[in-house]
Design a protein around this motif. Sequence first.
Motif, PDB file in Angstrom:
ATOM      1  N   PHE A  97      -8.505  -6.098  20.313  1.00 29.93           N
ATOM      2  CA  PHE A  97      -8.350  -6.330  21.757  1.00 29.93           C
ATOM      3  C   PHE A  97      -8.532  -7.794  22.128  1.00 29.93           C
ATOM      4  O   PHE A  97      -8.736  -8.112  23.305  1.00 29.93           O
ATOM      5  N   SER A  98      -8.459  -8.684  21.148  1.00 31.81           N
ATOM      6  CA  SER A  98      -8.649 -10.113  21.410  1.00 31.81           C
ATOM      7  C   SER A  98      -7.555 -10.652  22.325  1.00 31.81           C
ATOM      8  O   SER A  98      -6.381 -10.319  22.180  1.00 31.81           O
ATOM      9  N   ASP A  99      -7.961 -11.514  23.263  1.00 32.69           N
ATOM     10  CA  ASP A  99      -6.975 -12.162  24.136  1.00 32.69           C
ATOM     11  C   ASP A  99      -6.983 -13.681  23.976  1.00 32.69           C
ATOM     12  O   ASP A  99      -6.404 -14.400  24.779  1.00 32.69           O
ATOM     13  N   GLN A 166      -2.118  -5.832  16.868  1.00 30.76           N
ATOM     14  CA  GLN A 166      -3.407  -5.251  17.275  1.00 30.76           C
ATOM     15  C   GLN A 166      -3.835  -4.106  16.365  1.00 30.76           C
ATOM     16  O   GLN A 166      -5.027  -3.930  16.068  1.00 30.76           O
ATOM     17  N   LEU A 170      -7.221  -2.214  14.600  1.00 36.85           N
ATOM     18  CA  LEU A 170      -7.641  -0.943  15.181  1.00 36.85           C
ATOM     19  C   LEU A 170      -7.575   0.208  14.180  1.00 36.85           C
ATOM     20  O   LEU A 170      -8.303   1.195  14.315  1.00 36.85           O
TER      21      LEU A 170
END
Length: 454
Positions: A97-99, A166, A170
């Motif tokens: 979930f890195s932005d 992603q 995950l």
Amino acid sequence: MTQAVNSTKPIYSIYITCCLGLFLSTLDTGIINLALNSFSVDFDVSLEYIGLSITLYLLLLIIFLVPSGWLGDFLGQKIALIVGFLLFGLTSMIAGFSDSANQLILSRCGQGIGAALLQANCLGLAGLQSSKQKIKLNSFIMLAISLGPILGPSLGGIILKLWGWQFLFLINVPLCIVGSLFCLRINTSVILLNEETFDLKGMILFFIMLVGCVSLIYSNNINLSSVETSFIGFSSLIIFLFFGKIESKHSNPFFPVKLLSISSIRYISIGSLIFGLTAGIIFSASPIIFTRETSYPIDEIGLICTASPIGVILSVFVKKVINPNYKKIILIYALPLMLSAFALLFLVSFNISVFNYVIAAMCYGLGGGLFQSSLIQIAMEQKKDKQSTIGGLLRLFQNGGIIIGAACSLALLEIDISPLEYNSNYQTLWGITFIVLTIMFVYSYVFLVRMKNN
């Protein structure tokens, strides 16, 4: 005083825990390689900067292998593995979930620490089983360690194509939950009843020293001046001397110097370093050579380069057929196969073909797999109360060898010369590796003969 493992509990829990922990930690070493360009575009950073997500993962993995082994020997492998699975799963979710690039890189650092807990204590847990179970576990461990590097690039490509980068992270989360649940079914392993203090100063000095060494290896890539390079080199040397002085006086040093004074542990540590060194060389050099010398598309080159890991997997089944003791395996099969592989690569350097390469690479993988399996077998016969520390030591030397081998081969192959001179560089690379393995063979012969006489 130690408490031995009760083997009456379902042994399949130990099999699944060890295999899953080692598979996840080795899979994530290379699964994101194909996604670096996507990271660079999505986060608007350079490839060099986002490449820290790989470098720092390996760096933290190496640094925390020995502390992870100490934690497992002190609190028990069960607790250390649960912490490892939970940390690896949590940081994988954060990475998914890195932005921003910084968030991704920091989460990869957390993954490296989790991977260290898993690698050291999976090997430590395996070393505490009965002799019969050790032999079976050894085969499964080799499969788990070998499947990670093979499936990393191919699985990463499929995930990137179908779901996006992603899910490279995950996908770890449910597997870590499964690993934690199976850990709960395992009896508490070894618990040290005599409390020992941890060498925090040694760990910090080791970290600084390792960062300095990595900076020297990649000095050209990070544009260090000659003055900066000299300063880092001199500082690293001073820190090394200071580190040695502290470690020699500490009752429970960060770097287990006393363990290395035992000839068998010293041998398997050097053997792991050499195996990692040669693996780093062949894994990093092969794609470059085929990209330069052939017109094959990148996916086909990737397929060709799986020959070595496939050879490692075949070694698991070959070992069951030949089934001699590890002394014969090392001297008659493992090291001679590795030597013959680099001899063939040396001879065909000026006329490399897919057939020649696949034969040589599979010989290397087969011999390397037998060699690594034998080293693990020797490690399992050492001190019961230090199995996780010994396991961490082996992975530390092997991963350190991979980094050194990859850096040295890339440095040699990136020398600015004309394309006509490339082949002589390949021959130099394979020749140096052959000499290193020859020295390892002589050392193995002397050590194993001396062990037999004792």
